[in-house]
Scaffold this motif. Structure first.
Motif: not given
Length: 502
Positions: A61-66, A97-107, A112-116
């Protein structure tokens, strides 16, 4: 004097004596620091071919800084084919959702980044790290909490120390993104600087044990496994693993010249929640590991430092009886004409309080602060430490009674500038009745102040004022934040209901 009065005075002196022992230990830490400060750690060699590194980012739960965290880690100056990033997200809100979208952009940019994502949050942060370790590709594993923004050269400045096969972990010094935000964050910065600049350097370079701080460090994967892995029977899984690894013979390295900036809690209740977790976890670790440490074939100074390190929060437990006994003993001794005996308190207070001032004064000098910058926050720092004693005493008692509690995260809001308002109040620390105890102690100290003013016992006045200010400030800030947040929730609920009705 009656037997009861004598007993009160003896108890008071006994408490002061124990506190002076812990306080005087800070002088010893400063001595070790200045003795070893020029023994700068250097890598044994440099890797001809850099090793693969996994960077783990435990998030809840880190929506402001993730976004800030992932972006900084993906920008590390390290060969992309040798860098793996794991976002270990146990979140239950929009952070997912924020983290997934960010991971997708960097991938998409070749990282080499994964969302777990876990849904049970078993073991809290320790469980997330252990789960991620089973999936990791790297020989070495770095960890960053959500409030950190590592410098691009972090890996290149730390990984070469692992050319020594005995080195199991490298820790860098924390810096503070929002130190200038308020007096509270300024004092937190000073407290952390004392821990990192003086204590870590003194312990590490004198051959004693010191600890990984849960973030801004890099581990040899073999060290984690060999020491028994991440365990979650304490609230400070980092401290626990650190001592187990060093008991197993691994060497640790502290690099004060390498820094990792992070966000300091900007609110009193968040700060108290963090301090409660650290205090309780350290006592849990002491109960778990001190018997093994004392039984191990270790040098005496290593065992001594481990004891002082792991039991330091017992001093907070003694601050409460000290606060209760101080006005009473002053009244008793003044009533019997013991003005001379009152002066015996001064050496004890010098050991228990002046040592703290000189300790933190030295840490600020070492990071380049001016004399004025070092002096102006010292009274507030002392008062804040006293005000935290109720909060941290509760943590110590819970640990001693083996009261289990969950891992409570510290809310982060992404603030930096001085006076910047925290307008995004999605995350709030839990409010309790504890501030009422703090305010009651402040009122009690006020009664003591009125007495010493009436009897003109001037030497006792500064100490009573510090206790009054500390308990009063911590209690009032906690109450104010609780009322403000409650009012905000009420307005949010009313607005939401109005939208539904419309």
């Amino acid at each position: 004097m009656s037997p009861l009065e004598i007993s009160v005075v003896i108890a008071y002196v006994a408490v002061l004596l124990v506190l002076s022992v812990y306080g005087s230990h800070r002088y010893y830490m400063a001595y070790l620091y200045y003795r070893h400060k020029f023994r700068l750690p250097t890598p044994r060699a440099r890797f001809g071919e850099l090793p693969r590194v996994t960077v783990q980012l435990p998030v809840f739960n880190e929506m402001y800084v993730v976004n800030r965290l992932i972006g900084a880690v993906c920008a590390l100056d390290y060969p992309r084919h040798l860098l793996e990033v794991q976002v270990l997200d146990d979140s239950t809100d929009e952070t997912c959702d924020i983290a997934r979208a960010c991971v997708d952009r960097w991938r998409e940019q070749g990282v080499d980044i994964s969302y777990v994502h876990r849904t049970d949050r078993a073991g809290f942060k320790a469980g997330a790290l252990e789960h991620g370790l089973r999936l990791a590709k790297g020989e070495f594993v770095a960890v960053f909490d959500a409030d950190f923004v590592p410098e691009p050269d972090f890996l290149r400045r730390t990984v070469h120390f692992f050319t020594d096969p005995k080195v199991g972990m490298v820790q860098v010094r924390w810096e503070h993104l929002n130190r200038e935000y308020s007096a509270l964050t300024q004092c937190q910065g000073i407290l952390l600087d004392g821990h990192f600049v003086i204590e870590h350097t003194a312990r590490n370079r004198s051959g004693a044990f010191f600890n990984f701080n849960g973030t801004a460090g890099i581990w040899r994967r073999e060290t984690i496994r060999g020491a028994g892995g991440w365990q979650h029977d304490t609230l400070t899984e980092d401290l626990d693993l650190s001592y187990r690894a060093q008991l197993a013979g691994w060497k640790f390295v502290f690099l004060p010249q390498v820094t990792a900036p992070a966000e300091i809690p900007v609110e009193m209740n968040a700060f108290k929640s963090q301090q409660h977790r650290w205090a309780k976890g350290s006592i849990q670790t002491a109960l778990k590991l001190l018997p093994r440490i004392f039984a191990a074939p270790l040098p005496y100074h290593v065992k001594r430092e481990a004891f002082f390190h792991l039991t330091a929060n017992f001093a907070y437990l003694l601050m409460i009886p000290l606060a209760l006994l101080m006005p009473i003993t002053i009244m008793v001794r003044v009533g019997h004409g013991w003005y001379e005996v009152l002066l015996l308190d001064i050496p004890f207070f010098a050991a228990a309080t002046a040592s703290v001032c000189s300790f933190y004064f030295a840490s600020q000098r070492e990071i380049g602060m001016t004399v004025w910058q070092r002096l102006r926050y010292m009274p507030f720092l002392m008062a804040l430490g006293i005000g935290l004693s109720v909060n941290n005493s509760r943590a110590v008692v819970e640990a001693l009674l083996h009261h289990q509690s969950g891992f409570t995260r510290t809310p982060k809001h992404g603030v930096k500038g001085a006076g910047e308002r925290v307008t995004r109040k999605r995350y709030r620390a839990t409010a309790t009745l504890q501030p009422l105890v703090e305010l009651a102690l402040a009122a009690y100290m006020t009664y003591g102040i009125l007495f010493v003013l009436d009897r003109q016992v001037w030497y006792a006045l500064p100490f009573l004022l510090l206790f009054q200010a500390g308990f009063g400030y911590v209690g009032l800030m906690s109450v104010w934040e609780g009322l403000r947040d409650g009012w905000s929730r009420l307005r949010f609920t009313a607005a939401a209901q109005a939208d539904v009705d419309a």
